[in-house]
Design an enzyme around this catalytic site. Sequence first.
Site, mmCIF file in Angstrom:
data_model
loop_
_atom_site.group_PDB
_atom_site.id
_atom_site.type_symbol
_atom_site.label_atom_id
_atom_site.label_comp_id
_atom_site.label_asym_id
_atom_site.label_seq_id
_atom_site.Cartn_x
_atom_site.Cartn_y
_atom_site.Cartn_z
ATOM 1 N N ARG A 1 0.829 -1.212 0.000
ATOM 2 C CA ARG A 1 0.000 0.000 0.000
ATOM 3 C C ARG A 1 0.859 1.257 0.000
ATOM 4 N NH1 ARG A 1 -2.765 -4.056 1.808
ATOM 5 N NH2 ARG A 1 -5.037 -4.085 1.980
ATOM 6 N N ASP B 1 6.936 -10.511 -3.544
ATOM 7 C CA ASP B 1 5.680 -9.843 -3.897
ATOM 8 C C ASP B 1 5.780 -8.327 -3.887
ATOM 9 O OD1 ASP B 1 4.643 -12.327 -4.131
ATOM 10 O OD2 ASP B 1 2.915 -11.983 -2.820
ATOM 11 N N ASN C 1 2.594 -14.563 -8.452
ATOM 12 C CA ASN C 1 1.376 -15.091 -7.829
ATOM 13 C C ASN C 1 0.944 -14.138 -6.713
ATOM 14 O OD1 ASN C 1 -0.757 -16.614 -6.981
ATOM 15 N ND2 ASN C 1 0.465 -18.330 -6.221
ATOM 16 N N SER D 1 -11.134 -9.118 -0.207
ATOM 17 C CA SER D 1 -11.225 -7.711 0.197
ATOM 18 C C SER D 1 -10.378 -6.826 -0.710
ATOM 19 C CB SER D 1 -10.720 -7.566 1.634
ATOM 20 O OG SER D 1 -9.334 -7.881 1.693
ATOM 21 N N GLN D 2 -9.444 -7.445 -1.424
ATOM 22 C CA GLN D 2 -8.504 -6.663 -2.243
ATOM 23 C C GLN D 2 -9.229 -5.863 -3.332
ATOM 24 O OE1 GLN D 2 -5.806 -9.758 -3.435
ATOM 25 N NE2 GLN D 2 -4.821 -9.857 -1.434
ATOM 26 N N SER E 1 -12.383 -10.972 4.574
ATOM 27 C CA SER E 1 -11.128 -10.396 5.100
ATOM 28 C C SER E 1 -11.222 -8.903 5.400
ATOM 29 C CB SER E 1 -9.995 -10.614 4.094
ATOM 30 O OG SER E 1 -9.946 -11.941 3.650
ATOM 31 N N ASP F 1 -5.188 -15.598 6.399
ATOM 32 C CA ASP F 1 -3.785 -16.027 6.275
ATOM 33 C C ASP F 1 -3.297 -16.795 7.492
ATOM 34 O OD1 ASP F 1 -3.975 -14.665 3.917
ATOM 35 O OD2 ASP F 1 -2.508 -13.109 4.408
ATOM 36 N N GLU G 1 -2.697 -18.649 -2.731
ATOM 37 C CA GLU G 1 -1.537 -19.164 -3.455
ATOM 38 C C GLU G 1 -1.734 -20.630 -3.834
ATOM 39 O OE1 GLU G 1 -1.669 -16.932 -1.253
ATOM 40 O OE2 GLU G 1 0.171 -15.781 -1.015
ATOM 41 N N ARG H 1 -5.875 -23.564 -0.017
ATOM 42 C CA ARG H 1 -5.297 -23.797 1.323
ATOM 43 C C ARG H 1 -6.113 -24.747 2.183
ATOM 44 N NH1 ARG H 1 -2.936 -17.745 2.522
ATOM 45 N NH2 ARG H 1 -1.048 -18.024 1.281
ATOM 46 N N HIS I 1 3.983 -20.065 0.403
ATOM 47 C CA HIS I 1 4.843 -19.653 1.525
ATOM 48 C C HIS I 1 4.241 -19.964 2.881
ATOM 49 C CE1 HIS I 1 2.736 -15.450 1.627
ATOM 50 N NE2 HIS I 1 2.015 -16.280 0.919
ATOM 51 N N ARG I 2 2.926 -19.727 3.018
ATOM 52 C CA ARG I 2 2.326 -19.926 4.356
ATOM 53 C C ARG I 2 2.230 -21.406 4.722
ATOM 54 N NH1 ARG I 2 2.001 -15.006 5.819
ATOM 55 N NH2 ARG I 2 1.252 -13.465 4.319
ATOM 56 N N LYS J 1 8.261 -15.392 -1.095
ATOM 57 C CA LYS J 1 7.124 -14.528 -1.450
ATOM 58 C C LYS J 1 6.914 -13.415 -0.431
ATOM 59 C CE LYS J 1 2.446 -15.100 -3.259
ATOM 60 N NZ LYS J 1 1.507 -14.173 -2.655
HETATM 61 O O1 LIG Z 1 -5.013 -6.637 1.084
HETATM 62 C C1 LIG Z 1 -4.099 -7.346 1.506
HETATM 63 O O2 LIG Z 1 -2.958 -6.905 1.773
HETATM 64 C C2 LIG Z 1 -4.373 -8.796 1.703
HETATM 65 C C3 LIG Z 1 -5.668 -9.246 1.791
HETATM 66 C C4 LIG Z 1 -6.024 -10.654 2.064
HETATM 67 O O3 LIG Z 1 -6.561 -11.211 0.880
HETATM 68 P P1 LIG Z 1 -8.135 -11.436 0.628
HETATM 69 O O4 LIG Z 1 -8.836 -10.172 0.875
HETATM 70 O O5 LIG Z 1 -8.157 -11.859 -0.810
HETATM 71 O O6 LIG Z 1 -8.569 -12.538 1.553
HETATM 72 C C5 LIG Z 1 -4.807 -11.486 2.504
HETATM 73 O O7 LIG Z 1 -5.111 -12.850 2.385
HETATM 74 C C6 LIG Z 1 -3.574 -11.154 1.696
HETATM 75 O O8 LIG Z 1 -2.468 -11.891 2.153
HETATM 76 C C7 LIG Z 1 -3.216 -9.698 1.842
HETATM 77 C C1 LIG Z 2 -2.887 -14.544 0.155
HETATM 78 C C2 LIG Z 2 -1.692 -13.970 0.263
HETATM 79 O O1 LIG Z 2 -1.185 -13.040 -0.584
HETATM 80 P P1 LIG Z 2 -1.719 -12.491 -1.989
HETATM 81 O O2 LIG Z 2 -3.209 -12.533 -1.990
HETATM 82 O O3 LIG Z 2 -1.177 -11.110 -2.073
HETATM 83 O O4 LIG Z 2 -1.130 -13.362 -3.060
HETATM 84 C C3 LIG Z 2 -0.822 -14.306 1.427
HETATM 85 O O5 LIG Z 2 0.215 -13.649 1.591
HETATM 86 O O6 LIG Z 2 -1.137 -15.230 2.193
#
Ligand SMILES: O=C(O)C1=C[C@@H](OP(=O)(O)O)[C@@H](O)[C@H](O)C1
Ligand SMILES: C=C(OP(=O)(O)O)C(=O)O
Length: 426
Positions: free
Chosen positions: A29, A51, A93, A170-171, A197, A313, A341, A344, A386-387, A412
């Site tokens: 951000r 990333d 990714n 939420s992204q 999220s 996560d 990724e 899960r 990674h997680r 990552k």
């Molecule tokens: O906005 C962010 O920085 C993130 C939002 C989350 O994703 P989702 O909103 O797709 O669950 C999270 O899983 C990701 O690691 C980082």
């Molecule tokens: C879901 C993750 O990241 P991103 O959505 O940015 O790939 C993460 O870091 O667990």
Amino acid sequence: MSKTIKKIEPVSRVKARIRLPGSKSVTHRALLMAALAQGESQIKNPLVAEDTLLTAKALEQLGAEMQWGEQIVRVIPAQKRWKEPHGPIFLGNSGTSTRLLLAVAATGTGEFLFDGSPRLRERPIGPILEALKTLGVQCQCLGQEGYPPVKIISRGLAGGEVWVDAGQSSQFLSALLIASPCARKEMRVGWHEPIASFPYVALTLSMMEEVGIEYRWSGTNRIIVPAPQPYPALKYTVEGDCSSASYFWAAAALTQGEVYTHPISPGSSQGDCRLLEVMENMGCRVQWEEEGVTVSGPERLKAVDLDMNKMPDMVPTIAVLAAFAEGHTRIRNVAHLRVKESDRLHVVAMELSKLGVPVRELPDGLEIDGGHAHTPDTGLEAHDDHRIAMAFALAGLCVKGVEIHGAESVAKSFPTFWDVFAQLQP
Ligand SMILES: O=C(O)C1=C[C@@H](OP(=O)(O)O)[C@@H](O)[C@H](O)C1
Ligand SMILES: C=C(OP(=O)(O)O)C(=O)O
């Protein structure tokens, strides 16, 4: 990249002080806001990982300049938003880079092609594309509809009313909010419930506020952002990553150990800090200080029943804790883990089964019976996630013979993870 294997040795009572890498979500951000800003920004303690470097490189392709120093990056915005990139913008990714950059790129003029790894091509972007189309942006998916690769042609965001479906990520909403101040007129960004999220949206809003962007709530699911509203140049310090911290908190929990992690503060805006409350319910002791937190593990961990929607996560971390807790753990309301990724839910169930842990994969969660884990017959797979690699390394602290195959996937979000993890080993 070739697959690497890490062998883990059991340990009792880990004791460590861990300096955390910068937060991944905050670094993404801060880089994006700095690239949209008027003037040169300074970001201290950024996360330097696969990333966040993808986000930085994409912004360079759009004309911003990044000057990397020791624990600092200076960001000089593009002279004009944007320079038209030569060729596609490759985002590996990284879901965060992809969803957030789509909207950020659309604040300028040009034609942009976004693509990523085969797995990124399976991660949805439809809802953000629909929202951008409402704002006057042309979006064309070159493969499957609603997934990368995607070409967008923009002349900036018109502004006005836009609604987004953020039930899978939420992204999509964070992306619109970050881009909103750069629209030609006021943006009214609404979202349909339920949203996934949510704490990541709260993080977005808290950072916008911190850097001086005005917005106001209108009801419970709509935000109004006055526009155009320039982002001021940033002087921003990124705190440590709470999600990365979780593996070390869990190491203390699993071994009756004690781990201090810093720099993070009790007032952190990172939603994954709330894992500490879950860990307290499992029996851990948590002591906050001004710049860090200590977790001490109990004699016996207790099972929990949790809605993890707000902390997706943290599910791999909790799942491994649950495998060593007394009783039956249930993790609910995280169907969106299937588009991370890796899938899960499926992958956690598969790897726990290799450890002999009774586990049931549900459409939107997991059920885990604790107390049965033993040495696996085969290596545990990271599945390029990674997680999964970091969470399952924890199992190796408790049972003999754990090997993580695909250990390089930690790059990552936490490239130094194995060196830091080695501090826990005798
Ligand atoms: O906005 C962010 O920085 C993130 C939002 C989350 O994703 P989702 O909103 O797709 O669950 C999270 O899983 C990701 O690691 C980082
Ligand atoms: C879901 C993750 O990241 P991103 O959505 O940015 O790939 C993460 O870091 O667990």
